[in-house]
Design an enzyme around this catalytic site. Structure first.
Site, short mmCIF file in Angstrom:
data_model
loop_
_atom_site.label_atom_id
_atom_site.label_comp_id
_atom_site.label_asym_id
_atom_site.label_seq_id
_atom_site.Cartn_x
_atom_site.Cartn_y
_atom_site.Cartn_z
N GLY A 16 0.85 -1.19 0.00
CA GLY A 16 0.00 0.00 0.00
C GLY A 16 0.88 1.23 0.00
O GLY A 16 2.07 1.17 0.32
N ARG A 17 0.29 2.35 -0.38
CA ARG A 17 1.07 3.59 -0.38
C ARG A 17 0.15 4.76 -0.14
O ARG A 17 -1.05 4.72 -0.48
CB ARG A 17 1.83 3.74 -1.68
CG ARG A 17 0.97 4.06 -2.88
CD ARG A 17 1.38 3.29 -4.08
NE ARG A 17 0.98 1.91 -3.97
CZ ARG A 17 1.23 1.00 -4.90
NH1 ARG A 17 1.88 1.33 -5.97
NH2 ARG A 17 0.84 -0.24 -4.75
N ASP A 237 -9.43 -0.56 -7.40
CA ASP A 237 -8.16 -0.07 -7.94
C ASP A 237 -8.09 -0.16 -9.46
O ASP A 237 -7.50 0.71 -10.11
CB ASP A 237 -6.97 -0.76 -7.29
CG ASP A 237 -7.05 -2.28 -7.29
OD1 ASP A 237 -7.94 -2.84 -7.96
OD2 ASP A 237 -6.22 -2.91 -6.60
N THR A 238 -8.72 -1.17 -10.05
CA THR A 238 -8.72 -1.26 -11.51
C THR A 238 -9.56 -0.16 -12.14
O THR A 238 -9.20 0.38 -13.19
CB THR A 238 -9.22 -2.64 -11.98
OG1 THR A 238 -8.47 -3.65 -11.32
CG2 THR A 238 -9.07 -2.80 -13.48
N GLY A 402 1.90 -1.36 -11.97
CA GLY A 402 3.27 -1.77 -11.67
C GLY A 402 3.85 -2.77 -12.64
O GLY A 402 5.05 -2.76 -12.92
#
Length: 489
Positions: A16-17, A237-238, A402
């Site tokens: 996670g970020r 997220d997609t 990524g």
């Protein structure tokens, strides 16, 4: 100069970020800075595979506090995560049961049971969602069948991003793009389907009506006392990654590449016909009422597990060794259920090759070669299915996330698909998260406007297909064999 500071919390299955985005209105420039990155992963608890949501929440708060400590005025916050998983709460907002992860085996056999009892076509006509054994529909059935003692205590069911937004704001929300991944939302009404909920054993009162991206859920009070809006972004997220894909025209496809690979195209209408059902295509919700017509592919999860099991730390060296090997000596079906969460991924890959009378990949590079070749071949198959579904070939494929940093896989994809590949942006989910925040703040007009900003600020790399590559010849041979079989049928 007018600046906006938006914070994206982007949670993936492995990390996670907390990212700070600075948008400059006059020159329409967007810069990202990583504030805090932290690990995420699966845990074993009381016989279940779970997420450590307390640790994730602490990491989120730590990252947000770091921004505030720098004296930066935050204009808004948005959270996106993976799909299908949820947290159950009682009337006081306390957790009920464990936050079980989608890779847990509790749903084994339930997808088949649902198809037998409700009818596969009926489920698909209602939801438009791909059949995956870990969809929320089956997770809830597993919970209500296996842990009925929890049911009287449950008041709310929040999907992961909605849960973390609730923890920051005290307000509950059910964001639409992520809600559609559950296989519980009716594709015609955009509300929870009562028949599917009834089969799952869940109570409709546990859910609020799904809301589309772009509304303010509530406010987080920072340590300095300021109230900061928390925006309902495209929280799957997609969905966020697709928003940041610089798609150029209707003939562009996308591939969100990470732990999972999700390949598809945008459409104003869903595809729920028999062809889509046979291909197991999903119609997930997107921003601005668009549909993400796509297919889930197991993705780099296989490689991540090999790296972990073989304790490989030098990925560039592994990729270089992998590239030196001949293509397609070993191939598997990455989407086989056996690869969802095996005890040993390396052994499972080797067993799959052994069972199909292929050479056995033994070295680290051979295992990696098997994975990247197999993924590229599957990408080619799925892209062909999608083109047939919509009746038009694609002119280019955008790989984001990524996984787009893997130049070898990008080139193999271009060669296998016979299509130009444009790789980037890497932080697509974060950028899409920020994009919705900027639209909510009235800095941008719409998704297409935001994509223009991405196109001018992101680092993009083009990969041109090589028709003379080994994998291109392998694909041509497969297609020739298929056509011969069809003629003889």
């Amino acid at each position: 100069m007018t600046f906006r500071n938006c914070v994206a919390v982007d949670l993936g299955a492995s990390s996670g970020r907390v990212m700070l985005a600075r948008y400059e209105r006059e020159c329409r420039s967007l810069t990202l800075r990583e504030i805090y990155r932290f690990n995420n992963g699966l845990h074993s608890q009381n016989g279940y595979v779970t997420w450590d949501v307390d640790s994730l929440e602490s990491a989120i708060r730590l990252g947000l506090n770091k921004v505030c400590e720098e004296g930066i005025r935050i204009d808004s916050i948005g959270i996106d995560t993976w799909g299908v998983d949820f947290v159950l709460l009682d009337l006081q907002g306390k957790r009920v049961g464990l936050p079980v992860a989608y890779r847990d085996s509790r749903t084994n056999g339930l997808m088949t049971q649902a198809q037998q009892q409700l009818g596969k076509r009926d489920i698909y006509q209602r939801s438009g969602i791909q059949f995956l054994p870990f969809n929320t529909l089956y997770q809830l059935r597993a919970l209500t069948e296996q842990q009925p003692e929890l049911i009287p205590h449950i008041a709310h069911a929040l999907l992961m991003p909605d849960y973390f937004s609730y923890r920051l704001t005290g307000k509950m929300n059910w964001e639409y793009t992520n809600a559609t991944t559950t296989q519980l939302v009716n594709i015609n009404s955009d509300d929870w389907d009562e028949s599917l909920l009834a089969w799952s054993g869940a109570n409709k009162a546990w859910f609020g009506r799904p809301t589309h991206p772009g509304n303010v859920i509530g406010h987080w009070i920072c340590p300095q006392g300021n109230e900061i809006p928390v925006v309902a972004v495209a929280s799957h997220d997609t969905a966020s990654a697709v928003i940041a894909s610089p798609l150029n025209g209707s003939r562009a496809a996308y591939l969100s590449s990470g732990t999972w690979s999700l390949m598809g195209f945008e459409s104003q209408t869903p595809f729920t016909n028999d062809t889509a059902l046979a291909a197991n295509i999903t119609n997930e919700g997107g921003a601005e009422g668009r549909y993400r017509v796509l297919k889930n592919i197991m993705g780099l999860w296989l490689l991540q597990r090999v790296l972990q099991e073989r304790q490989i730390n030098d990925l560039p060296a592994l990729i270089a060794a992998t590239q030196a090997l001949p293509a397609c000596r070993f191939t598997i079906n990455p989407n086989d259920d056996r690869f969802i969460n095996p005890d040993e991924m390396c052994s499972e890959i080797q067993a799959a090759c052994r069972e199909t009378a292929q050479p056995i990949p033994e070295s680290d590079a051979e295992l990696a070669r098997c994975i990247v070749d197999s993924l590229a071949l599957l990408y080619a198959d799925v892209l062909h299915e999608l083109a047939q579904l919509r009746g038009e070939d694609f002119s280019q494929l955008h790989i984001v996330g990524g996984g787009c940093q893997n130049a070898l896989l990008n080139q193999l994809c271009a060669d296998a698909c016979g299509i130009r590949v444009i790789a980037g942006p890497v932080e697509a989910s974060t950028l899409g998260n920020i994009g919705i925040q900027l639209m909510t703040l009235d800095e941008l007009n719409n998704v297409d406007d935001f994509r223009q900003v991405v196109s001018t600020t992101a680092n993009l790399t083009t990969f041109t297909p090589n028709p003379d590559s080994e994998i291109a010849h392998y694909v041509a041979q497969i297609h020739s064999t298929r056509q011969t079989k069809e003629l003889c049928a």
